[in-house]
Design a protein around this motif. Sequence first.
Motif, PDB file in Angstrom:
ATOM      1  N   LEU A  15       0.892  -1.387   0.164  1.00 33.68           N
ATOM      2  CA  LEU A  15      -0.069  -0.067  -0.112  1.00 33.68           C
ATOM      3  C   LEU A  15       0.867   0.874   0.298  1.00 33.68           C
ATOM      4  O   LEU A  15       0.432   1.892  -0.401  1.00 33.68           O
ATOM      5  N   LEU A  16       2.215   1.331   0.831  1.00 38.84           N
ATOM      6  CA  LEU A  16       3.233   2.696   1.112  1.00 38.84           C
ATOM      7  C   LEU A  16       3.335   2.777  -0.819  1.00 38.84           C
ATOM      8  O   LEU A  16       3.438   4.148  -0.777  1.00 38.84           O
ATOM      9  N   LEU A  17       4.332   1.384  -1.043  1.00 37.47           N
ATOM     10  CA  LEU A  17       4.857   1.073  -1.999  1.00 37.47           C
ATOM     11  C   LEU A  17       3.473   1.933  -3.202  1.00 37.47           C
ATOM     12  O   LEU A  17       3.990   2.839  -4.105  1.00 37.47           O
ATOM     13  N   ASP A  18       3.013   1.506  -3.521  1.00 36.23           N
ATOM     14  CA  ASP A  18       1.402   2.349  -4.439  1.00 36.23           C
ATOM     15  C   ASP A  18       1.293   3.260  -4.734  1.00 36.23           C
ATOM     16  O   ASP A  18       1.269   4.301  -5.389  1.00 36.23           O
ATOM     17  N   ARG A  37      10.434   3.073 -12.135  1.00 37.56           N
ATOM     18  CA  ARG A  37      11.778   2.332 -12.608  1.00 37.56           C
ATOM     19  C   ARG A  37      13.109   3.378 -12.239  1.00 37.56           C
ATOM     20  O   ARG A  37      14.192   2.458 -11.750  1.00 37.56           O
ATOM     21  N   LEU A  38      13.178   4.030 -10.990  1.00 33.27           N
ATOM     22  CA  LEU A  38      13.961   4.439  -9.747  1.00 33.27           C
ATOM     23  C   LEU A  38      14.490   3.106  -9.035  1.00 33.27           C
ATOM     24  O   LEU A  38      13.915   1.859  -9.075  1.00 33.27           O
ATOM     25  N   LYS A  39      16.063   3.884  -9.051  1.00 32.36           N
ATOM     26  CA  LYS A  39      16.607   2.201  -8.169  1.00 32.36           C
ATOM     27  C   LYS A  39      17.159   3.264  -6.624  1.00 32.36           C
ATOM     28  O   LYS A  39      16.312   4.439  -6.481  1.00 32.36           O
ATOM     29  N   ILE A  40      16.915   2.177  -5.714  1.00 31.15           N
ATOM     30  CA  ILE A  40      17.259   3.009  -4.026  1.00 31.15           C
ATOM     31  C   ILE A  40      18.839   3.680  -4.613  1.00 31.15           C
ATOM     32  O   ILE A  40      18.591   5.190  -4.095  1.00 31.15           O
ATOM     33  N   ALA A  41      19.527   3.687  -5.481  1.00 29.94           N
ATOM     34  CA  ALA A  41      20.473   4.427  -5.738  1.00 29.94           C
ATOM     35  C   ALA A  41      20.710   5.667  -6.444  1.00 29.94           C
ATOM     36  O   ALA A  41      20.524   6.935  -5.757  1.00 29.94           O
ATOM     37  N   HIS A  42      19.432   5.694  -7.384  1.00 24.46           N
ATOM     38  CA  HIS A  42      18.605   6.734  -7.449  1.00 24.46           C
ATOM     39  C   HIS A  42      18.518   8.185  -6.241  1.00 24.46           C
ATOM     40  O   HIS A  42      18.760   9.636  -5.984  1.00 24.46           O
ATOM     41  N   TYR A  43      17.310   7.395  -6.036  1.00 25.76           N
ATOM     42  CA  TYR A  43      17.290   7.871  -4.577  1.00 25.76           C
ATOM     43  C   TYR A  43      17.288   8.258  -3.626  1.00 25.76           C
ATOM     44  O   TYR A  43      17.325   9.960  -3.004  1.00 25.76           O
ATOM     45  N   LEU A  44      18.486   7.834  -3.212  1.00 25.69           N
ATOM     46  CA  LEU A  44      19.756   8.462  -2.128  1.00 25.69           C
ATOM     47  C   LEU A  44      20.359   9.456  -3.035  1.00 25.69           C
ATOM     48  O   LEU A  44      20.483  10.047  -1.497  1.00 25.69           O
ATOM     49  N   SER A  45      20.815   9.091  -4.078  1.00 31.02           N
ATOM     50  CA  SER A  45      21.498  10.394  -4.345  1.00 31.02           C
ATOM     51  C   SER A  45      20.637  11.831  -4.344  1.00 31.02           C
ATOM     52  O   SER A  45      21.799  12.753  -4.182  1.00 31.02           O
ATOM     53  N   ASP A  91       7.835  15.784   1.816  1.00 30.50           N
ATOM     54  CA  ASP A  91       6.370  14.632   2.639  1.00 30.50           C
ATOM     55  C   ASP A  91       6.596  13.160   2.491  1.00 30.50           C
ATOM     56  O   ASP A  91       5.991  12.228   2.837  1.00 30.50           O
ATOM     57  N   CYS A  92       7.300  12.824   1.019  1.00 31.90           N
ATOM     58  CA  CYS A  92       7.296  11.720   0.888  1.00 31.90           C
ATOM     59  C   CYS A  92       8.624  10.320   1.342  1.00 31.90           C
ATOM     60  O   CYS A  92       9.078   9.730   1.298  1.00 31.90           O
ATOM     61  N   VAL A  93       9.628  11.396   1.601  1.00 28.62           N
ATOM     62  CA  VAL A  93      11.598  11.066   2.033  1.00 28.62           C
ATOM     63  C   VAL A  93      10.524  10.045   3.045  1.00 28.62           C
ATOM     64  O   VAL A  93      11.091   8.737   2.912  1.00 28.62           O
ATOM     65  N   ARG A  94       9.591  10.240   4.374  1.00 34.40           N
ATOM     66  CA  ARG A  94       9.914   9.354   5.621  1.00 34.40           C
ATOM     67  C   ARG A  94       9.111   7.901   4.919  1.00 34.40           C
ATOM     68  O   ARG A  94       9.571   6.634   4.888  1.00 34.40           O
ATOM     69  N   GLY A  95       8.103   7.936   3.948  1.00 34.95           N
ATOM     70  CA  GLY A  95       7.665   6.581   3.657  1.00 34.95           C
ATOM     71  C   GLY A  95       8.700   5.844   2.468  1.00 34.95           C
ATOM     72  O   GLY A  95       9.163   4.327   2.072  1.00 34.95           O
ATOM     73  N   LEU A  96       9.539   6.928   1.901  1.00 36.55           N
ATOM     74  CA  LEU A  96      10.901   5.860   0.475  1.00 36.55           C
ATOM     75  C   LEU A  96      11.776   5.383   1.535  1.00 36.55           C
ATOM     76  O   LEU A  96      12.637   4.084   1.141  1.00 36.55           O
ATOM     77  N   ASP A  97      11.749   6.235   2.841  1.00 38.63           N
ATOM     78  CA  ASP A  97      13.031   5.544   3.620  1.00 38.63           C
ATOM     79  C   ASP A  97      12.869   4.498   4.052  1.00 38.63           C
ATOM     80  O   ASP A  97      13.543   3.460   4.157  1.00 38.63           O
ATOM     81  N   ILE A  98      11.765   3.894   4.139  1.00 36.61           N
ATOM     82  CA  ILE A  98      10.812   2.924   4.483  1.00 36.61           C
ATOM     83  C   ILE A  98      10.871   1.643   3.811  1.00 36.61           C
ATOM     84  O   ILE A  98      11.664   0.367   3.826  1.00 36.61           O
ATOM     85  N   THR A 113      18.483  -8.902  -4.369  1.00 33.95           N
ATOM     86  CA  THR A 113      19.118  -8.192  -5.287  1.00 33.95           C
ATOM     87  C   THR A 113      18.528  -7.774  -6.070  1.00 33.95           C
ATOM     88  O   THR A 113      18.815  -7.290  -7.210  1.00 33.95           O
ATOM     89  N   ASN A 114      17.001  -6.767  -5.807  1.00 37.55           N
ATOM     90  CA  ASN A 114      16.263  -6.821  -6.361  1.00 37.55           C
ATOM     91  C   ASN A 114      16.528  -4.971  -6.460  1.00 37.55           C
ATOM     92  O   ASN A 114      16.117  -4.497  -4.822  1.00 37.55           O
ATOM     93  N   ASP A 115      17.242  -4.067  -6.617  1.00 40.91           N
ATOM     94  CA  ASP A 115      17.778  -2.483  -6.676  1.00 40.91           C
ATOM     95  C   ASP A 115      16.660  -2.119  -6.757  1.00 40.91           C
ATOM     96  O   ASP A 115      17.060  -0.532  -6.859  1.00 40.91           O
ATOM     97  N   PHE A 116      15.580  -2.152  -7.242  1.00 37.68           N
ATOM     98  CA  PHE A 116      14.316  -1.139  -7.572  1.00 37.68           C
ATOM     99  C   PHE A 116      13.397  -0.532  -6.215  1.00 37.68           C
ATOM    100  O   PHE A 116      13.011  -0.850  -5.339  1.00 37.68           O
ATOM    101  N   LEU A 117      13.787   0.991  -6.284  1.00 37.55           N
ATOM    102  CA  LEU A 117      13.073   1.655  -5.462  1.00 37.55           C
ATOM    103  C   LEU A 117      11.798   1.071  -4.792  1.00 37.55           C
ATOM    104  O   LEU A 117      10.922   1.344  -3.954  1.00 37.55           O
ATOM    105  N   PHE A 118      10.965   0.067  -6.006  1.00 36.12           N
ATOM    106  CA  PHE A 118       9.533   0.206  -6.034  1.00 36.12           C
ATOM    107  C   PHE A 118       9.765  -0.676  -6.646  1.00 36.12           C
ATOM    108  O   PHE A 118       8.928  -1.064  -7.682  1.00 36.12           O
ATOM    109  N   PRO A 119       9.927  -2.280  -5.785  1.00 32.81           N
ATOM    110  CA  PRO A 119       9.678  -3.331  -6.349  1.00 32.81           C
ATOM    111  C   PRO A 119       8.748  -4.506  -6.036  1.00 32.81           C
ATOM    112  O   PRO A 119       7.707  -4.161  -5.082  1.00 32.81           O
ATOM    113  N   HIS A 120       8.323  -5.522  -6.977  1.00 31.56           N
ATOM    114  CA  HIS A 120       7.739  -6.356  -6.653  1.00 31.56           C
ATOM    115  C   HIS A 120       8.156  -7.229  -5.386  1.00 31.56           C
ATOM    116  O   HIS A 120       9.225  -7.542  -4.856  1.00 31.56           O
TER     117      HIS A 120
END
Length: 247
Positions: A15-18, A37-45, A91-98, A113-120
């Motif tokens: 639900l949070l991801l959606d 398609r964002l990856k965790i590395a993109h968000y962290l940078s 206001d999205c940062v807290r949720g993205l950190d989760i 090994t799934n490094d997508f920010l919004f993974p299945h």
Amino acid sequence: MTCDFTLIDRKEFVLLLDSLCSRLTLLNARRGGEPSRLKIAHYLSAKEGKWVDNDNVANLSECDKKLFSEMIIGYQPGKGNHLVPVLIPKDCVRGLDILCDQDVRKNVQVLETNDFLFPHTSLSHDHVGGWTCINKMCLNAKLLHPEKLTASKQRHRISTLYSALQAPESEKQYFYKHMGHSKDVNLGTYQYPQPIMEVIKVGRHLQDIDKGLIYCILRHSFKIKSYSNRVCSACNKLILSKSTSES
């Protein structure tokens, strides 16, 4: 949502991801497959401010500086060597950190090994689809016509609202570039680096649309009499109806 990340179950995670994938897709007027398609590395940078020079921000007006306290900017690879900007509200940062938390991801069966920010989940290698997330959120909200809210229709809506602003030609290039509609732009002509201009010239308008202030600004611009008292982010002042201001 619990305070302890490790206690979040799979249903809450999805639900949070959606919610967050839909938020970034609609706010940025992106095609359904881009923010997903964002990856965790993109968000962290983006979170670490690697794209923004603080010395340049310090030289901005107070109004422009405020934007950088309300959003961060990141980039993801697009077609060819093109980088696609993604504006992320604070206001999205807290949720993205989760969503990035490795203990949480392991608990809800996200492949290590799934490094997508919004993974299945279910140990998949893939990411979710932006349109699917938006549609699920519409169904959760019990909208009467969920099919009317899609990434493509949002792009059309935002383009239409932006055109109504009658922005100067010098600003339009930044919006068109954000939307992926422009021809190549000579980056050497920018007064500030591209990430700074992305937030100032595009982020401001997308934020106004997101908050519903765009209608206030349009009414203010065209001097229409009947509108409620609102704070207009275009001039950072309380906008009064014409009848009130003349009384």
